[in-house]
Structure formats: structure tokens, C-alpha cells
Design an enzyme around this catalytic site. Structure first.
Site, short mmCIF file in Angstrom:
data_model
loop_
_atom_site.label_atom_id
_atom_site.label_comp_id
_atom_site.label_asym_id
_atom_site.label_seq_id
_atom_site.Cartn_x
_atom_site.Cartn_y
_atom_site.Cartn_z
N HIS A 138 0.81 -1.23 0.00
CA HIS A 138 0.00 0.00 0.00
C HIS A 138 0.83 1.27 0.00
O HIS A 138 0.29 2.35 0.15
CB HIS A 138 -0.90 0.05 1.24
CG HIS A 138 -1.92 -1.03 1.28
ND1 HIS A 138 -3.20 -0.85 0.82
CD2 HIS A 138 -1.84 -2.31 1.71
CE1 HIS A 138 -3.88 -1.98 0.98
NE2 HIS A 138 -3.08 -2.88 1.52
N LYS B 261 -8.69 13.48 4.70
CA LYS B 261 -7.73 12.37 4.65
C LYS B 261 -6.74 12.58 5.79
O LYS B 261 -6.75 13.63 6.42
CB LYS B 261 -6.99 12.35 3.31
CG LYS B 261 -6.45 13.74 2.89
CD LYS B 261 -5.84 13.73 1.50
CE LYS B 261 -6.83 13.86 0.37
NZ LYS B 261 -7.02 12.63 -0.38
N ARG B 262 -5.87 11.60 6.04
CA ARG B 262 -4.86 11.81 7.06
C ARG B 262 -3.98 13.01 6.72
O ARG B 262 -3.82 13.35 5.55
CB ARG B 262 -3.99 10.56 7.21
CG ARG B 262 -4.65 9.46 8.00
CD ARG B 262 -4.99 9.89 9.42
NE ARG B 262 -3.81 9.98 10.25
CZ ARG B 262 -3.45 9.06 11.13
NH1 ARG B 262 -4.18 8.00 11.35
NH2 ARG B 262 -2.35 9.21 11.84
N LYS C 244 0.49 14.55 1.12
CA LYS C 244 -0.89 14.80 0.69
C LYS C 244 -1.14 16.29 0.43
O LYS C 244 -2.16 16.68 -0.12
CB LYS C 244 -1.88 14.26 1.72
CG LYS C 244 -1.84 12.73 1.85
CD LYS C 244 -2.81 12.23 2.90
CE LYS C 244 -2.66 10.75 3.23
NZ LYS C 244 -3.32 9.86 2.26
N THR D 123 -8.69 6.43 -1.71
CA THR D 123 -10.04 5.86 -1.85
C THR D 123 -11.09 6.93 -1.58
O THR D 123 -12.22 6.82 -2.06
CB THR D 123 -10.23 4.68 -0.87
OG1 THR D 123 -9.71 5.05 0.40
CG2 THR D 123 -9.54 3.44 -1.36
N LYS E 133 -14.92 7.86 -3.24
CA LYS E 133 -16.15 8.14 -2.48
C LYS E 133 -16.72 9.49 -2.91
O LYS E 133 -17.94 9.64 -3.07
CB LYS E 133 -15.85 8.17 -0.97
CG LYS E 133 -15.44 6.82 -0.41
CD LYS E 133 -14.74 6.90 0.95
CE LYS E 133 -13.99 5.61 1.22
NZ LYS E 133 -12.96 5.73 2.29
#
Ligand code: 26Q
Length: 804
Positions: free
Chosen positions: A355, A542-543, A548, A650, A654
Site C-alpha cells: 500500500h 484524509k490523514r 498529501k 479511496t 467516495k
């Protein structure tokens, strides 16, 4: 079992009486929730028993998803939905003056995961049951899930998540199925009648107690099992010897040391600090899980050499990789299978999903620590390693390569290498990610085992992320194209025919607006803060991690703020920027980014000149249940990671499924979303894979160049440290340093201009509502391709070799 409104109502009343001796009038809402959930569990019990009976006859191949994390969230709503009785219950409860939504809100999230990897495991459980695969979860029953986040003065504060304090209605403790897991001690080879065995003495024995939770398939007869293991001391809680000597502390010490194994989820989703307790957790649930699988298998009286025809184990990242060695131990030491047969069986049983490509996340354990905790497992890994190294040498005659690929090397046991060597399948989680693994990170292994490598792009369960979380949109879809998309999500593609249909567009828009208004109401009621439902809802959830690039998002907001200050008449569509993110407690830069987001939110809030045009909301304690609330409201989905760093993502799936337009780099699964919807229906910006890799290789990036040449960047960075943000000038000095002095590892400044252009394009697009709504419909229509039902069918066909 036939359930109608009347039978349900009397079942419900009886449940309240048997559980609490209470009537509907006297029971608290929590008791009503608990009674309802307990009833729902009863309703699924028969199917659960039948599924188990069927499985124990071993007609079907059993899949076990081994994972340190299962981020399942709440179960009441999804269980009702999957049993096909949610509407019926809602109506029946309404007749009793009870609001189902209110009861569902009382369930504590099962937050047994950090983020994407844990939520993927939960989506896979739902899909395996719903498509009728005998697939079960195996993990740890943490007493404390991921910490609860509070924001105090703009900073993240972590509070323990005592999720079990009011009981967990879904689980069944199965003491009769407990097993013993052994740590430490001495291993001595014993040669008797020409056979070599290994005697393990002086070990610490820990009792592993399984807690089973039913995983209900969607309107079928399948109920699978999530088995989570809890650590307890064997028979005596106290060391009676010490206790009687009056050494109370010592007496309970052992108990606490054992219980600590399943006490808490590690709240870090990237960096690894090599704590021994983490390795203990890994071996604990892997050994318990394998022992229980083998015990069930033995009862079938099938030859152990055929284990691989009946059992498949998916290793969720390297965390359970020790399973390779543990299965070898059981086969060789306990079942007396020859090494070669055991190795064939093990590799046929195991498959590994990777991952992440961030090197700091590749798990490795210091040899000394490993050997001490798991002496026999270490011997087995050494043997696996020696045989593997020999093969590499035979093939390439290259000692450097042997060094690079060895499982045990440079003082460490390398878990990813163990997982690859010990599995028949190695998969990445999006096409780009798999390609990078093959070309770069795992290139040596790809060359050696090309047939093992394959891609399985992630997916999400459309039942939770559309049907449950966005009921009005689901109803509209049902009315428009029928409801077969619920069991065949790919059918959502039929919405394409309506992408330009004004009537459908309007209805969809109204639903989005209603969702936004409902969220605004909820937020006002819980936080006393007003949100304008007519503003664009721009969502990054998200985290929190540097790669990110929440910072990129904040910098756009700051720039917009400054532009609005310069030109109060600047014509923009009002926007609310939402952030939801937990930072690992030890991740300083991530925590400072949270403080920065909240600081910017404050400045804007207090500024009358701009606060009717832009607003920043930090969503405290982002969790599965909060995700279900905000995602149906989103107009814009922020997927802005540095290309190559996000394995898949992911949340992107969504959000598109709920009609948000994605602003994205061509990273992870964004690439495939773009392929599906077409470039005209997504907003792509920023560096591409090859550019990132080139810059990383040549080290030619100099963030200072961007600071010096782009006055917008200069303004933002200068203001970070000159006190103009209303906090001490030193507050954000480290973010400043990270970006300039330390050269901005994730190219925030380099992608800044392109990101701003993309954001401006969004403003323009949104004004053209016909176009915007069309884009939104196209996104929903293509989202069926990202249902985890499809993903899981591909795992079943290609990796687990299950014929459906
Ligand atoms: C490892 C060792 C010690 C402590 C913690 C960890 C640890 C824990 C969790 C390492 C990684 C994780 C979680 C990783 C994760 O969530 N990865 C995400 O997986 C998603 C599902 O495949 C992808 O969509 C995301 O791109 C990826 O970041």
C-alpha cells in the site's frame, strides 16, 4: 425469516424488556439503540450460523484477510441496509415515535484503523459478504481505537478512544476458541530416531481470545466473520507467588504486560519507530489466526498437503508478513510436513498487497530484537533467506544483488521481502502504483518473480458510500435507471444518458443543496458555527501528511484571501473550504499544519471584508461517520498529493460517487478516475510522474527559485513568519524552514502556480451550472467502476483462484 412492521415492533419491545426491563416510554435513547442493534444481530444470527455450518464442511475455499486495521465505523445502519429492513424499521420505529437516524447516531464508531488501509479492509469485508465469497477478517481487538481528536486553541489534542466503554453489541466472545501464543524463550534442536524437532522452553504464554463480529452480505444469505483477537493472561490474573509475598505491583505487572498487546492501535500511518510492542501485536494476531484456521482445517480430515486448495490468506501490507514464517512453523514443526512441501503450501496460500511506496514505511526489524522475541520464527526466516539468497546467486552470480534482495541483511529482518518471497501474488493498489513498484521500488523482485506481480485497483463499497450515506441521491438514481446498480454497481453507467437531462440535473442539484443545508444545520447545532449552504463545498478529508499537501490547499486559500483584501470586489463564487485530518501524534510538521489551517480559518472568520466570500472549516475528529456526513455535500474533491506518493487513495472514489468534481494530480487512482470520466470531467494539474522522478533523481529542484520568482509565494511565506497571521512569528517558522531551507520535499511551491490556475478554472466552471451538473453526473455514472465489489471479484479470480 419474515419480518414485518408489526412483528418488528413487538420484537423490539420484547428486547427492551429482556435486556433492561424497560418500556419504550422509560428507556433512554441509548438503551433503545442497544436493544435495536441487539435485535438486528439476532436477525442475522441464523444466516450466520448457516454460513458457518456450510463453511465448516469446507466445500468452499475460505479467504482470510489478515490486517492490523479494520476501520469499520458504525454497523447498525449498514446491517439494517444489508438485511433489507432499514426502511421497514425506520417506518415501524416512527410509529413508536422513535427516530432511527437518532439511534444510529448513538453508536460509537469502531475506529480500529488509521485511514485508507484500514477502511479498505472494511470495504472489502462488506464486498466479500455481498458477492458471496467466504472471506473473513482477522485482526486485533484493540481496547482503544484511533485517538479522538480535539482542537484546542487551533492545536490537535489526542484523547484515548475508549470505544468499548458502553459495550459492543455486535461482538461475540468465544472463549472456547482461544489459543495460546508463545513469545521469547529458548529453542533447542532435538534429534530423535533420525527426526529433528525443536523444543521451545521458557517462553511467555499469552492467551488469545477471539471476538467475532458478523459481516452481513447485501440481501443474500452470506454472513461472514470478522475475528478480532484480544490478549489475556492464562488462568491466573495475578502472579500468586508475588502476591502472597506482598509484592502487589509485581503481581499485576505481568497481567498488564500481557494485556498491553491488544490495548491500543498505533496511531501512525507511515513512519515506523520499530517498537517491540508493535512486533508483538503482529505475531500475536497472526499466530492466533493461523492456529485457529489450522484447527478448523484439521477437523475436516483433509490432508494437510492440500491446505492451499481450501485456504487463502491476503496479507494487508507488511504488517502481518510474519504469517509466512508462522505457517511454515506450524507445517514443519507441528504437522511434520517436509520443508519443500511446506514451502509450496505456504506460498500458494499467501498473497501480499503493498500500500505504499514511501521508503520510511517499509517495515524492518532489528535482528537482535526479532530473535529475542520470536526465536523459532527467526530460525525459520533465516532458513527461508538462505535458500532464497542461493537462488538469486545461482541465477545472477551477483553478490551485490544478493545483498540488495536478502530478507535478513544489514542487521535487519525486512518484512516486505519476506512477504514477496513467501507469496504467490504481490499486488499494488492502483495501476500507477503497481507500475512504480515494478519499475523502481521492487524492480529486483519483479525481474526475479515477474509472474507474481499484478495490479488490483482499490475500490469502495457503494452500499455504505452512496446507498447509505446519500439516500436521496440513491432514490433519484433508482427512479431514473432502476435499482440494479445496487447489486451490479457498473450499471451506474446508465446515468450517462441523463447527463444533459435538465430535469435530472435540477433534481440532482436540489439533492446536493439539501445535503449541504442539512450539514450546515448539523454543524450549527453541534458547533454553533454558520456555514453558507450556497457556497461551494470544497473538501479535503484524509490523514494529514506532507505528501498529501494540505499545505498547498492552505496556500491557495491564503492567496485568495490576500487577493480579496486587495480587491474587495473580486468576483468569486463563495466557497467553504473543509479540512478533515488527523495527524500522527508524533508528527510535528503535520500538527503544525493543523494549527496553520485553524489560524487561517480564524483570520478569515474575523475579517468582515471577506467572511461572506470564503470560510475555512476544520472538521474536528474526522472519522468514518463524519465522512458519511460530509462526502454527500462535497462539490469539489481535493486529491492533490505529489505525483507518485499516493498509492491509490479511496476518498477520491467516495467523493466522485457523490457527484463531487475532482481537482487532482495524476497520482494513484486519480489517473484511472481521469481515464474513466475523460479529461473534460476532472481538473488535472501539476507535475507528472516522470517529472517528479527526474527531479528526485537529479536533485535539481530548488524551492528558493519559486520563492524568488513568484511574488504570491513570497508573500505567503514571508507572512508565515512576520507575525501578520496574528500568532507569534516563530509559530510557523518550522513550516517555513521545511519549505525553503529544507527544500520542500513534496514540491508544494513548484505545483503552486498550476494549482491556483486549476482553482480559478473551477470558479469559472461552477458558474456554468449546466456544464457543472453534467460533469457531476458523468462522475457518478463512472463511479461504479470503483466499487469494491469489482475489486474483490478480481482478487477472487486472479489471486485466490475462486470460481464464482
Ligand atoms: C507500520 C509500522 C509501524 C507503525 C505503523 C505502521 C503503519 C500503519 C498504517 C504503516 C502504514 C499504515 C497505513 C497505510 C495506509 O493507509 N496506506 C493507504 O492505503 C490505501 C489503501 O490501499 C491507499 O489508498 C492510500 O493511498 C495509502 O496511503
Amino acid at each position: 425469516m419474515r419480518i414485518n412492521k408489526e412483528s418488528f415492533k413487538s420484537d423490539f419491545k420484547r428486547k427492551l424488556t429482556t435486556l433492561y426491563a424497560e418500556s419504550i416510554r422509560s428507556a433512554s435513547n441509548f438503551h433503545k439503540y442497544y436493544a435495536l442493534a441487539s435485535l438486528v444481530k439476532d436477525y442475522s444470527s441464523e444466516k450466520w450460523m448457516n454460513s458457518n455450518d456450510y463453511y465448516s464442511s469446507q466445500k468452499k475455499k475460505q479467504v482470510y484477510y489478515f490486517s492490523m486495521e479494520f476501520l469499520i465505523g458504525r454497523l447498525l445502519g449498514s446491517n439494517l441496509l444489508n438485511l433489507g429492513i432499514r426502511d421497514l424499521c425506520r417506518e415501524a420505529l416512527a410509529e413508536l415515535d422513535i427516530n432511527l437516524d437518532e439511534l444510529e447516531e448513538l453508536e460509537h464508531d469502531a475506529g480500529l484503523g488509521n485511514g485508507g488501509l484500514g477502511r479498505l479492509a472494511a470495504c472489502f469485508l462488506d464486498s466479500m459478504a455481498s458477492v458471496g465469497i467466504a472471506g473473513h477478517g482477522c485482526g486485533i481487538r484493540y481496547d482503544y481505537g484511533l485517538f479522538e481528536q480535539k482542537i484546542v486553541n487551533g492545536y490537535q489534542v489526542e484523547i484515548p478512544d475508549n470505544w468499548l466503554k458502553n459495550g459492543n453489541v455486535w461482538e461475540v466472545r468465544r472463549e472456547d476458541k482461544a489459543v495460546v501464543v508463545k513469545f521469547g524463550g529458548k529453542v533447542t534442536p532435538v534429534l530423535e530416531n533420525d527426526t529433528l524437532t525443536f523444543e521451545h522452553t521458557d517462553y511467555e504464554a499469552v492467551l488469545a481470545i477471539p471476538y467475532d463480529t458478523p459481516i452481513v452480505g447485501y440481501k443474500n444469505n452470506t454472513v461472514n466473520t470478522l475475528r478480532l483477537w484480544s490478549a489475556e493472561t492464562i488462568d491466573k490474573d495475578f502472579d500468586l507467588d508475588s502476591f502472597s509475598k506482598g509484592e502487589y505491583t509485581k503481581a499485576v505487572e505481568h497481567k498488564y504486560s500481557v494485556q498491553s498487546i491488544s490495548q491500543v492501535l498505533y496511531p501512525d500511518d507511515t513512519r515506523i519507530d520499530g517498537k517491540i510492542l508493535r512486533l508483538k501485536q503482529q505475531y500475536f494476531f497472526v499466530s492466533a489466526g493461523l492456529q485457529s484456521i489450522l484447527r478448523t482445517f484439521r477437523k475436516t480430515r483433509k490432508p494437510i498437503t492440500k491446505l492451499d486448495e481450501y485456504i487463502q490468506i491476503q496479507i494487508n501490507d507488511t504488517h502481518p508478513a510474519v504469517a509466512v514464517a508462522e505457517l511454515m512453523r506450524i507445517l514443519v514443526d507441528e504437522e511434520q510436513v517436509s520443508w519443500d512441501d511446506a514451502w509450496r503450501i505456504t506460498t500458494n496460500v499467501m498473497s501480499y498487497t503493498n500500500h505504499t511506496i514511501l521508503t520510511e514505511a517499509l517495515e524492518k526489524w532489528p535482528i537482535e530484537l526479532f530473535k529475542k522475541l520470536l526465536p523459532r520464527i527467526f530460525m525459520i526466516i533465516t532458513e527461508i533467506n538462505e535458500r532464497f539468497c542461493k537462488k538469486i546467486y545461482e541465477k545472477y552470480n551477483d553478490l551485490n544483488l544478493v545483498h540488495d534482495m536478502a530478507i535478513v541483511c544489514d542487521g535487519y529482518v525486512k518484512m516486505a521481502f519476506l512477504a514477496i518471497v513467501g507469496s504467490h501474488s504481490v499486488n499494488g493498489v492502483a495501476k500507477l502504483h503497481t507500475q512504480i513498484l515494478k519499475e523502481r521500488e521492487l524492480n529486483n523482485f519483479y525481474k526475479f518473480f515477474p509472474q507474481k506481480f499484478n495490479n488490483k485497483t482499490n475500490g469502495i463499497t457503494h452500499r455504505r458510500w452512496l446507498l447509505k450515506s446519500n439516500p436521496e441521491l440513491s432514490k433519484l438514481i433508482n427512479k431514473t435507471i432502476g435499482d440494479n446498480w445496487i447489486t451490479e454497481p457498473i450499471k451506474l453507467i446508465n446515468l450517462l444518458a441523463y447527463s444533459k437531462d435538465k430535469d435530472f440535473q435540477d433534481k440532482m442539484y436540489e439533492i446536493k443543496q439539501a445535503n449541504k443545508a442539512e450539514f450546515a444545520k448539523y454543524f450549527y447545532e453541534t458547533h454553533g458555527i454558520n456555514i453558507d449552504p450556497n457556497s461551494i463545498f470544497d473538501v479535503q478529508v484524509k490523514r494529514l501528511h506532507a505528501y498529501k499537501r494540505q499545505l498547498l490547499n492552505v496556500f491557495n486559500i491564503l492567496d485568495l484571501y490576500y487577493r480579496l483584501k486587495e480587491n474587495p470586489n473580486l468576483d468569486i463564487v463563495p466557497r467553504t473550504f473543509f479540512f478533515g485530518a488527523k495527524a500522527a501524534p508524533g508528527y510535528y510538521l503535520a500538527k503544525q499544519t493543523i494549527k496553520l489551517i485553524n489560524t487561517v480559518a480564524d483570520i478569515i472568520d474575523k475579517d468582515q471584508a471577506v467572511n461572506n466570500k470564503i470560510k475555512v472549516i476544520f472538521l474536528e475528529n474526522y472519522s468514518v461517520s463524519l465522512a458519511e456526513k460530509i462526502i454527500p455535500c462535497a462539490d469539489i474533491s481535493e486529491q492533490i498529493s505529489t505525483t507518485t506518493k499516493e498509492a491509490s487513495g479511496t476518498g477520491n472514489m467516495k467523493l466522485m460517487m457523490n457527484g463531487a468534481i475532482t481537482i487532482a494530480t495524476l497520482d494513484g487512482a486519480n489517473v484511472e478516475i481521469c481515464d474513466q470520466v475523460g479529461e473534460e470531467n476532472i481538473i488535472i494539474f501539476g507535475m507528472k510522474k516522470d517529472e517528479v522522478m527526474e527531479l528526485e533523481k537529479t536533485k535539481r529542484y530548488n524551492s528558493m527559485d519559486y520563492y524568488n520568482s513568484d511574488p504570491r509565494i513570497k508573500r505567503i511565506l514571508d507572512n508565515l513568519v512576520n507575525g501578520s497571521l496574528g500568532v507569534s512569528p516563530s509559530e510557523f517558522a518550522d513550516i517555513h524552514k521545511y519549505l525553503l531551507a529544507n527544500n520542500d520535499e513534496f514540491f508544494v511551491l513548484k505545483d503552486f502556480a498550476a494549482y491556483l490556475d486549476a482553482q480559478n478554472k473551477i470558479d469559472e466552471l461552477y458558474r456554468n451550472q449546466d456544464k457543472w451538473r453534467e460533469m457531476s453526473i458523468v462522475n457518478i455514472a463512472h463511479s461504479g467502476a470503483f466499487s469494491s465489489d469489482n475489486t474483490i471479484k478480481k482478487y477472487a479470480r486472479d489471486i485466490w483462484r475462486i470460481n464464482q
